[in-house]
Enzyme design. Structure first.
Site, short mmCIF file in Angstrom:
data_model
loop_
_atom_site.label_atom_id
_atom_site.label_comp_id
_atom_site.label_asym_id
_atom_site.label_seq_id
_atom_site.Cartn_x
_atom_site.Cartn_y
_atom_site.Cartn_z
N LYS A 137 -2.44 -1.55 -3.71
CA LYS A 137 -3.10 -0.38 -3.52
C LYS A 137 -2.24 0.82 -3.81
O LYS A 137 -1.37 0.82 -3.07
CB LYS A 137 -3.95 -0.33 -2.34
N LYS B 284 1.02 -1.06 -0.20
CA LYS B 284 0.01 -0.20 -0.01
C LYS B 284 1.08 1.14 -0.08
O LYS B 284 1.78 1.49 0.85
CB LYS B 284 -0.96 -0.05 1.28
#
Length: 329
Positions: free
Chosen positions: A252, A198
């Site tokens: 992400k 992420k």
């Protein structure tokens, strides 16, 4: 030209011939529909994300039902509480927003997979993902005390009926702490969907308004990943989460990191999820509303690209529209 033996265009001549040899499929079952839920009685539109709202509990159930009827079998829940504090206690409260929304959706749709976002940023008064501490004059999250809060949150979500917990705070050791807590509490069957890779991304901008989780001081660069970190850091983070017991891995954002999705797909055999984040959604929506792009074609092409890179499932705010378009075609 008559001497050409190889003419790839032959295989693209008709729609049926193109469909026969497609390598990548896209269906509503690949989508995870994100839902923002608050404690108010009415829905609230989110200005930065046209078409997306903060749902009441009843509205969240109806949104989940709409998704189910279109063939979308998974939702992920983000809670926005009325009251916040320094330790994000609403995240692990029995009567927390995600816990109550989970119970309501599972009662109405037992077959729906409910994924609970396991983080603290929406619940803390300072907007960070855990206990704050100061290191060399810079405010950041105190990693190890935060692990206990994340573990408590995951257990509370599982007790409420969540099928999957999804830790997103990027704390070192969070998967191990959550796995141990779930197992001790008797939830050995509940998988952990780790936001393993992420990035500290500008593409999260619209989400901050949607979830009310903008940090009051500093940013998340000391715990989320740097965009220029390269492939070695991504592999290290994913390997650590795998070793700690992750059942799914996630990348992400998606669009600026398709190479990372492909990297993890080639390296690991766990199911791989990607998050088509709020900024990616907002860019397409804004361009479509201005008449600059064909929204339907752009969205389906974008989601197909994520699948082609190797994602097994996609969290996307386009889920309902994309499912309808796929059904129509």
């Amino acid at each position: 030209m008559s001497t050409l033996l190889h003419r790839p265009r032959r295989l693209r001549r008709t729609a049926a011939m193109r469909a026969m040899t497609r390598e990548v499929t896209l269906s509503p079952a690949h989508f995870i529909h994100p839902l923002f839920v608050h404690e108010e009685a009415a829905d609230t539109p989110i200005k930065t994300m046209p078409g997306v709202v903060r749902h009441s509990y009843d509205s969240a159930v109806q949104a989940a039902r709409t998704a189910w009827e279109l063939g979308i079998q998974s939702v992920i829940l983000f809670g926005i509480p009325r009251d916040k504090d320094e330790v994000g206690s609403g995240a692990y409260a029995e009567s927390g927003v995600v816990q109550q929304a989970t119970r309501a959706i599972k009662a109405a749709l037992p077959g729906m997979t409910v994924i609970a976002d396991t983080c603290l940023c929406e619940y803390t008064s300072h907007g960070h993902c855990g206990h704050l501490c100061e290191v060399s004059g810079v405010w950041t999250v105190d990693n190890d005390p935060t692990l206990d809060l994340l573990a408590r949150t995951a257990v509370s979500q599982a007790q409420a009926g969540a099928d999957i917990v999804a830790p997103s705070s990027m704390m070192d050791g969070q998967v191990a702490a959550i796995r141990a807590a779930l197992d001790t509490a008797g939830f050995t069957h509940v998988p952990v969907m780790s936001y393993a890779v992420k990035y500290a991304s500008a593409y999260y901008g619209p989400f901050r308004e949607a979830a009310g989780s903008a940090p009051s001081q500093g940013d998340r660069s000391s715990y989320q990943m740097d965009a220029s970190g390269g492939h070695r850091e991504a592999l290290r983070e994913a390997r650590l989460d795998l070793a700690e017991g992750a059942d799914y891995l996630m990348v992400k954002p998606a669009l600026a990191y398709l190479d990372v999705i492909k990297l993890l797909r080639d390296e690991f055999d766990l199911p791989l999820v990607t998050y088509n984040v709020s900024g990616e959604y907002a860019l397409v929506k804004a361009a479509a509303l201005a008449g600059f792009m064909d929204e339907r074609r752009t969205v389906l092409e974008t989601l197909t690209g994520m699948r082609r890179a190797g994602a097994d499932a996609i969290i996307t705010y386009h889920a309902i529209d994309a499912a309808r378009w796929l059904k129509e075609s």
